[in-house]
Design an enzyme around this catalytic site. Sequence first.
Site, short mmCIF file in Angstrom:
data_model
loop_
_atom_site.label_atom_id
_atom_site.label_comp_id
_atom_site.label_asym_id
_atom_site.label_seq_id
_atom_site.Cartn_x
_atom_site.Cartn_y
_atom_site.Cartn_z
N ASP A 14 -2.80 -4.29 -7.06
CA ASP A 14 -3.16 -4.67 -5.69
C ASP A 14 -2.65 -6.09 -5.44
OD1 ASP A 14 -4.47 -5.61 -3.42
OD2 ASP A 14 -6.35 -4.60 -3.91
N ASN A 28 3.12 -6.49 11.06
CA ASN A 28 3.83 -5.96 12.23
C ASN A 28 4.06 -7.11 13.19
OD1 ASN A 28 1.60 -6.11 14.27
ND2 ASN A 28 0.66 -4.72 12.78
N ASP A 38 -1.34 -5.14 4.96
CA ASP A 38 -1.77 -6.06 6.02
C ASP A 38 -3.30 -6.07 6.13
OD1 ASP A 38 -1.42 -7.80 8.12
OD2 ASP A 38 -0.66 -6.30 9.54
N TYR A 130 5.47 2.56 7.54
CA TYR A 130 6.77 2.54 8.20
C TYR A 130 7.77 3.55 7.63
CZ TYR A 130 5.67 -1.49 11.21
OH TYR A 130 5.14 -2.32 12.18
N1 AR6 Z 1 -1.22 -3.95 -2.74
C1 AR6 Z 1 0.08 -3.61 -2.98
N2 AR6 Z 1 0.71 -2.62 -2.33
C2 AR6 Z 1 0.02 -1.94 -1.39
C3 AR6 Z 1 -1.34 -2.23 -1.07
C4 AR6 Z 1 -1.95 -3.30 -1.79
N3 AR6 Z 1 -3.22 -3.66 -1.55
N4 AR6 Z 1 -1.74 -1.38 -0.08
C5 AR6 Z 1 -0.68 -0.58 0.21
N5 AR6 Z 1 0.38 -0.90 -0.59
P1 AR6 Z 1 2.28 -0.63 4.18
P2 AR6 Z 1 4.71 -0.95 5.83
C6 AR6 Z 1 1.75 -0.34 -0.64
O1 AR6 Z 1 1.89 0.59 4.93
O2 AR6 Z 1 5.21 0.38 5.41
C7 AR6 Z 1 0.45 -2.08 8.69
O3 AR6 Z 1 -0.40 -1.43 9.58
C8 AR6 Z 1 1.99 0.99 0.02
O4 AR6 Z 1 1.68 2.03 -0.90
O5 AR6 Z 1 1.23 -1.63 3.88
O6 AR6 Z 1 5.65 -2.12 5.83
C9 AR6 Z 1 1.18 -3.25 9.33
O7 AR6 Z 1 0.35 -3.93 10.25
C10 AR6 Z 1 3.47 0.91 0.33
O8 AR6 Z 1 4.26 1.26 -0.82
O9 AR6 Z 1 3.45 -1.46 4.97
C11 AR6 Z 1 2.33 -2.58 10.00
O10 AR6 Z 1 1.95 -2.04 11.25
C12 AR6 Z 1 3.72 -0.57 0.61
O11 AR6 Z 1 2.58 -1.24 0.09
C13 AR6 Z 1 2.68 -1.45 9.05
O12 AR6 Z 1 1.48 -1.19 8.33
C14 AR6 Z 1 3.87 -0.92 2.07
O13 AR6 Z 1 2.99 -0.14 2.85
C15 AR6 Z 1 3.73 -1.88 8.05
O14 AR6 Z 1 4.12 -0.76 7.28
#
Ligand code: AR6
Length: 175
Positions: A14, A28, A38, A130
């Site tokens: 995490d 975002n 986020d 995304y």
């Molecule tokens: N620690 C590490 N990795 C994580 C964690 C964590 N706590 N939680 C999720 N992941 P995402 P995006 C992974 O959706 O695709 C938000 O609503 C997850 O499994 O967090 O860039 C923002 O506000 C994935 O592999 O980001 C934007 O609207 C990676 O982190 C949107 O999501 C990224 O997933 C951005 O989407």
Amino acid sequence: MTSTRARIVLVRGDITEQTVDVIVNAANSSLLGGGGVDGAIHRRGGPAILAECRELRASQYGKGLRTGQAVVTTAGRLPARHVIHTVGPVWSKTEDRSALLASCYRESLALARTLGAETIAFPAISTGIYGWPIGNGADIAITTARSHGDAPLREIRFVLFDEPAYEAFERALTT
Ligand code: AR6
């Protein structure tokens, strides 16, 4: 011979638990929070991060942060000095947005260096909500980290939330 290039390290876990100088947020363009990384960063870092994000929106980022760009705020209660917020591109089947994803890593690394950061932790930007395919997302992340990890950076840590993401980064790192 000594190298000034930062070491690339992969960990499964995490990102909000990482003790580093900079934690990168997959934000975002509103900078006002969301789900995934986020949501976790704002929940765990507390209201100080959102307060600074609101100030950024009220000043130089009135229209929000553009895709591929990066800005810095406090890390609040997170075990880090700063959070760098960057906006990844949404995956598209019809348009190649790879340069924007590379820009997220490059701009975040450049900003971290100006802050004097030695250690930085990234999530796999754009590969969650995304929809970016993890294999290609890992290749772009590793390639960009390899060419932009200059001093004072010593360690670029990728924090992968699940096993498929960890394996994709491991593959990218060994090729
Ligand atoms: N620690 C590490 N990795 C994580 C964690 C964590 N706590 N939680 C999720 N992941 P995402 P995006 C992974 O959706 O695709 C938000 O609503 C997850 O499994 O967090 O860039 C923002 O506000 C994935 O592999 O980001 C934007 O609207 C990676 O982190 C949107 O999501 C990224 O997933 C951005 O989407």
